[in-house]
Design a protein around this motif. Structure first.
Motif, short mmCIF file in Angstrom:
data_model
loop_
_atom_site.label_atom_id
_atom_site.label_comp_id
_atom_site.label_asym_id
_atom_site.label_seq_id
_atom_site.Cartn_x
_atom_site.Cartn_y
_atom_site.Cartn_z
N ASP A 48 -24.78 5.35 29.82
CA ASP A 48 -26.18 5.17 29.50
C ASP A 48 -26.50 5.93 28.22
OD1 ASP A 48 -27.52 7.62 31.81
OD2 ASP A 48 -25.56 7.43 30.83
N SER A 49 -27.65 5.68 27.70
CA SER A 49 -27.96 6.19 26.36
C SER A 49 -27.92 7.71 26.31
CB SER A 49 -29.35 5.71 25.94
OG SER A 49 -29.38 4.32 25.89
N TRP A 50 -28.39 8.31 27.35
CA TRP A 50 -28.46 9.76 27.30
C TRP A 50 -27.06 10.37 27.28
CZ3 TRP A 50 -27.81 13.77 31.13
CH2 TRP A 50 -28.34 14.98 30.71
N CYS A 51 -26.19 9.84 28.12
CA CYS A 51 -24.81 10.33 28.11
C CYS A 51 -24.14 10.00 26.80
CB CYS A 51 -24.04 9.72 29.27
SG CYS A 51 -24.53 10.37 30.87
N LEU A 52 -24.50 8.86 26.27
CA LEU A 52 -23.91 8.48 25.00
C LEU A 52 -24.24 9.50 23.93
CD1 LEU A 52 -22.51 6.31 23.21
CD2 LEU A 52 -24.76 5.35 22.85
N MET A 53 -25.47 9.95 23.92
CA MET A 53 -25.86 10.95 22.93
C MET A 53 -25.08 12.24 23.12
SD MET A 53 -28.11 9.70 20.96
CE MET A 53 -28.66 8.04 20.94
N GLY A 54 -24.94 12.64 24.34
CA GLY A 54 -24.20 13.86 24.60
C GLY A 54 -22.74 13.75 24.19
N GLU A 55 -22.16 12.63 24.54
CA GLU A 55 -20.77 12.43 24.17
C GLU A 55 -20.60 12.35 22.67
OE1 GLU A 55 -19.35 12.88 27.76
OE2 GLU A 55 -18.08 12.42 26.05
N ARG A 66 -40.33 7.58 30.40
CA ARG A 66 -40.72 8.66 29.51
C ARG A 66 -39.74 9.82 29.62
NH1 ARG A 66 -45.50 10.56 31.36
NH2 ARG A 66 -46.30 8.47 31.09
N VAL A 67 -39.34 10.11 30.83
CA VAL A 67 -38.36 11.18 31.00
C VAL A 67 -37.09 10.85 30.25
CG1 VAL A 67 -36.85 12.26 32.69
CG2 VAL A 67 -39.28 12.01 33.16
N ARG A 68 -36.69 9.61 30.39
CA ARG A 68 -35.45 9.19 29.74
C ARG A 68 -35.58 9.30 28.23
NH1 ARG A 68 -35.09 4.35 28.17
NH2 ARG A 68 -33.21 3.81 27.05
N ARG A 69 -36.71 8.84 27.75
CA ARG A 69 -36.91 8.89 26.30
C ARG A 69 -36.92 10.32 25.81
NH1 ARG A 69 -42.02 6.46 25.88
NH2 ARG A 69 -41.79 5.11 27.67
N ARG A 72 -31.63 15.04 22.78
CA ARG A 72 -30.25 14.98 22.32
C ARG A 72 -30.18 14.55 20.87
NH1 ARG A 72 -26.29 14.21 27.09
NH2 ARG A 72 -26.57 16.31 27.86
N MET A 73 -31.11 13.72 20.47
CA MET A 73 -31.12 13.32 19.06
C MET A 73 -31.39 14.52 18.18
SD MET A 73 -30.73 9.93 18.75
CE MET A 73 -31.67 9.31 17.40
N LYS A 74 -32.25 15.38 18.64
CA LYS A 74 -32.51 16.58 17.83
C LYS A 74 -31.26 17.43 17.72
CE LYS A 74 -37.32 16.86 19.14
NZ LYS A 74 -38.25 17.48 20.09
N PHE A 75 -30.55 17.52 18.81
CA PHE A 75 -29.31 18.28 18.76
C PHE A 75 -28.33 17.63 17.81
CE2 PHE A 75 -26.22 21.15 19.97
CZ PHE A 75 -25.07 20.51 20.38
N LEU A 76 -28.28 16.33 17.84
CA LEU A 76 -27.39 15.62 16.93
C LEU A 76 -27.82 15.82 15.49
CD1 LEU A 76 -26.70 12.31 18.85
CD2 LEU A 76 -25.01 13.91 18.04
N LYS A 96 -34.44 15.94 7.66
CA LYS A 96 -35.73 15.34 7.36
C LYS A 96 -35.84 13.92 7.86
CE LYS A 96 -35.88 18.28 3.38
NZ LYS A 96 -35.52 18.42 1.97
N VAL A 97 -34.79 13.46 8.48
CA VAL A 97 -34.85 12.08 8.95
C VAL A 97 -35.54 12.07 10.30
CG1 VAL A 97 -33.47 10.16 9.75
CG2 VAL A 97 -32.79 11.40 7.71
N THR A 98 -36.49 11.22 10.41
CA THR A 98 -37.17 11.09 11.70
C THR A 98 -37.09 9.64 12.14
OG1 THR A 98 -39.23 10.77 10.53
CG2 THR A 98 -38.77 12.98 11.36
N GLY A 99 -36.97 9.47 13.37
CA GLY A 99 -36.88 8.11 13.89
C GLY A 99 -35.50 7.87 14.45
N LYS A 100 -35.54 7.21 15.58
CA LYS A 100 -34.29 7.04 16.30
C LYS A 100 -33.35 6.12 15.55
CE LYS A 100 -32.62 5.73 20.82
NZ LYS A 100 -32.94 5.06 22.06
N ALA A 101 -33.90 5.08 14.94
CA ALA A 101 -33.04 4.10 14.29
C ALA A 101 -32.31 4.72 13.11
CB ALA A 101 -33.87 2.89 13.85
N ILE A 102 -33.08 5.44 12.31
CA ILE A 102 -32.46 6.03 11.12
C ILE A 102 -31.44 7.08 11.54
CG2 ILE A 102 -32.91 7.24 8.97
CD1 ILE A 102 -35.77 6.12 9.09
N MET A 103 -31.81 7.83 12.56
CA MET A 103 -30.88 8.86 13.03
C MET A 103 -29.61 8.22 13.55
SD MET A 103 -31.12 11.98 12.75
CE MET A 103 -29.84 12.31 13.93
N LEU A 104 -29.76 7.14 14.26
CA LEU A 104 -28.57 6.47 14.78
C LEU A 104 -27.70 5.97 13.63
CD1 LEU A 104 -29.63 4.45 17.92
CD2 LEU A 104 -27.97 6.26 17.76
N ASP A 105 -28.34 5.45 12.61
CA ASP A 105 -27.56 5.00 11.46
C ASP A 105 -26.79 6.16 10.85
OD1 ASP A 105 -29.93 2.48 10.32
OD2 ASP A 105 -28.08 2.32 11.50
#
Lengths: 158, 500
Positions: free
Chosen positions: A126-133, B343-346, B352-356, B365-374
């Motif tokens: 799932d997405s959350w685990c994906l981020m952690g991994e 909401r909890v999931r998000r 985790r995105m912040k940690f990444l 300075k990048v904000t947004g999930k899509a840009i971060m994922l890229d």
């Protein structure tokens, strides 16, 4: 490192040390097994692939079975060696994190899909685990690259 | 004996359930009369004196909602009757201008926060003066407003409380945070859960009042005519069942909202109460989700206003036995269980995105999930390409350095090599020391090898080179400061990269 929920059990320096140990050992065995006929491009290519596999395996073994991506890498290696050894045992790899289905409808499309392909063993997460991994994978990749850079530098000089 | 009297009184209420309300009012009249025996006489004399003029008003109040809800199915009528009862009691309390909080507290317990919580609240809180004639004690929640305003408010409060009644009848009665009617029933008789400013005797009185309230309300709630003796347990059972049945999917939220509703009553702020009551009323007219939302809002406000202990207790109360992560809906957000989970999931993913972001360079300075994922994808791809590139380099370099590899594995150089690796990022002075220790011949050979490759440094570098070159350039700069030719070896491999 910034605080996160995942256990950062290995600090980068120890990670590098352990990886260096195992990788150098693997390289040594590679060098011993293969003769110095590395000038042929094909052989060099195969050798480079072996070195790459060795590096990934070494890193995955350092991490062990703590992370899903390391388990996936090791599993792939084992499966490949088994297949090469003509072992026809087929075992389905279960999802190491069996959770309920992710509610994200866009799971298998877009960027997440790319990320899933990049990170080993992240297809069924799932997405959350994906981020952690991904985070752990990036950390280990960085350590791996640094160690290999240093090795290359050392080898290139000597 | 008073207890027995209290016990007996609910029986008629049970039997009269769904029947004429005036008879119930009469029953109500009976019960307060017994109270002076149990409570401080001064308080109850007040109440008794002033209750009479309001009986008619009470009956009118009581009758009106009952008539309106006559056609409603049983659970609703239960609520209605319960509301009326509570309203009556509350109005009596209000009209009585009871200074002692016991009366008000006991009457208000159905609508107030759990007595246990109240107790602690009372310990910490200061009596909030509510506009009106009543010197409001801490847990007196009903407004001492002029009586015409009371019926409406009482009705609202009754409805507001009745919503909570369904789910967890007197959770406030519970000692240790169990929201069970059985426990609450027991608590009625045993404990001094009420938060009462006047200790000792008042607690006892309030307890008995609570008992009476419990009995009456319980009797009201149970549609089946049950005997007073056994219905306590039956109440707990049936009510417990009912409570579980109703908010099945959203047990967390409803219970939580109930507790929050009850907790809010302890605040003793008229505005808040009325607004809550209004919201509760509107919520009840609407769907249960709105109610939960409002109560969640209230809960949030209350949490902000009150001490954390209460919050934690309240939070613990509705925690289901399953291994759920308890979630609170925030103000202005939907309280649907699905949306809460989403909401909890998000939030987890964004965390985790912040940690990444910290891991991936250049993503601050990048904000947004899509840009971060890229960015993350690009980074991972670049790292993997680097590994491939370095492995190819190692594959070519290794045969030449068999001897050195064994030397590297030896203890002499291993520590230094590892140190250099560990300190690679920093200006690696030990690295240079190590390099100096090497024989010069390889250096010269590398120099020859690398001199041609200076130009190739910029060639053949793909995406990875952007990141690769940053480190490379830093290292190169360091190398140029001390020993330029060292890093020509690295540049020399650019040619090999081209082969890729």
């Amino acid at each position: 490192m910034s605080p996160s929920q995942q256990p950062t059990s290995t600090n980068p320096s120890s990670l590098k040390n352990q990886f260096a140990h195992r990788f150098i050992r693997a390289l040594k065995t590679l060098n011993h097994t293969k003769t110095g006929a590395a000038h042929d491009h094909n052989q060099m290519y195969r050798r480079s692939i072996r070195v790459k596999i060795a590096s990934y395996t070494a890193m995955a073994s350092v991490v062990g079975s703590r992370r899903a991506w390391s388990r996936a890498v090791l599993w792939k290696i084992i499966k490949r060696s088994r297949n090469q050894g003509l072992l026809l045992r087929k075992r389905k790899r279960r999802n190491p994190n069996p959770k309920r289905e992710d509610f994200n409808p866009f799971r298998n499309s877009g960027q997440e899909l790319k990320l899933r392909k990049l990170v080993p063993g992240a297809e069924t997460m799932d997405s959350w685990c994906l981020m952690g991994e991904t985070a752990d994978y990036i950390k280990c990749l960085v350590a791996q690259v640094e160690v290999m850079k240093t090795l290359v530098d050392l080898y290139s000089i000597t | 004996m008073e207890k027995d009297g209290f016990f007996n009184t609910p029986q008629p209420w049970n039997s009269l359930f769904g029947m004429e309300l005036e008879s119930q009012v009469n029953e109500m009249n009976c019960s307060p009369e017994q109270l002076p025996n149990c409570f401080l006489s001064r308080n109850w004399d007040h109440s008794m004196d002033q209750s009479d003029p309001f009986e008619s008003a009470l009956s009118s109040i009581v009758s009106s909602p009952v008539n309106s809800h006559s056609g409603v199915p049983i659970p609703a009528s239960e609520n209605v009757v319960l509301k009326e009862l509570i309203g009556r009691l509350g109005s009596i309390c209000n009209s009585g201008e009871i200074s002692n909080s016991t009366n008000t507290s006991c009457y208000n317990t159905p609508m107030n926060s759990p007595p246990k919580l109240n107790l602690s609240i009372m310990d910490h809180q200061i009596p909030v003066p509510i506009p009106g004639s009543l010197p409001i004690p801490r847990n007196h929640q009903l407004p001492p407003a002029p009586f015409p305003a009371d019926p409406g408010f009482v009705e609202r409060a009754a409805r507001f409380s009745s919503f909570g009644m369904n789910e967890s009848e007197f959770p406030h009665m519970v000692e240790s945070g169990k929201v069970s009617r059985r426990v609450s029933n027991k608590q009625c008789f045993k404990t001094t859960e009420l938060s009462i400013p006047i200790p000792g005797s008042d607690k006892k009185f309030s307890r008995e009042l609570d008992n009476s309230m419990e009995e009456s309300s319980l009797s009201e709630q149970i549609p089946i005519g049950e005997t007073g003796n056994g219905y306590k347990g039956q109440n707990s059972n049936s009510n417990g069942r009912k409570r579980k049945a109703i908010p099945k999917g959203k047990g967390k939220e409803t219970q939580f909202s109930t507790v929050s509703a009850i907790d809010n009553k302890t605040i003793g702020e008229l505005e808040k109460e009325e607004s809550d009551a209004k919201r509760s009323k509107s919520g009840e007219e609407g769907n249960g989700m709105e109610k939960e939302k409002e109560k969640e809002k209230i809960k949030e406000e209350w949490n902000r206003n009150q001490n954390q202990k209460q919050t934690k207790e309240a939070a613990k109360l509705p925690e289901p036995p399953k291994d759920y992560i308890h979630v609170r809906a925030r103000r202005g957000q939907a309280t649907d269980s699905h949306s809460l989970a989403e909401r909890v999931r998000r939030e987890k993913i964004s965390e985790r995105m912040k940690f990444l972001q910290d891991l991936v360079p250049g993503c601050n300075k990048v904000t947004g999930k899509a840009i971060m994922l890229d960015e993350i994808i690009n980074y991972v791809q670049s790292l993997q390409r680097q590994v491939e590139f370095l492995s190819m380099k190692l594959a070519t370099i290794n045969p030449r350095t068999d001897m050195n590899m064994e030397a590297l594995l030896s203890k002499d150089t291993r520590a230094s090599m590892l140190n250099t690796m560990n300190h690679l990022d920093a200006p690696a002075q030990p690295f240079y020391g190590l390099v100096h220790a090497r024989p010069e011949n390889p250096l010269t050979s590398m120099m020859h090898h690398g001199s041609n490759m200076k130009s190739s440094q910029t060639h053949g570098f793909g995406e990875a080179s952007a990141f690769w070159e940053n480190d490379l350039q830093s290292v190169v700069q360091m190398g140029f400061q001390n020993q330029g030719p060292i890093f020509h070896g690295i540049m020399g491999t650019g040619q090999m990269k081209v082969e890729l």
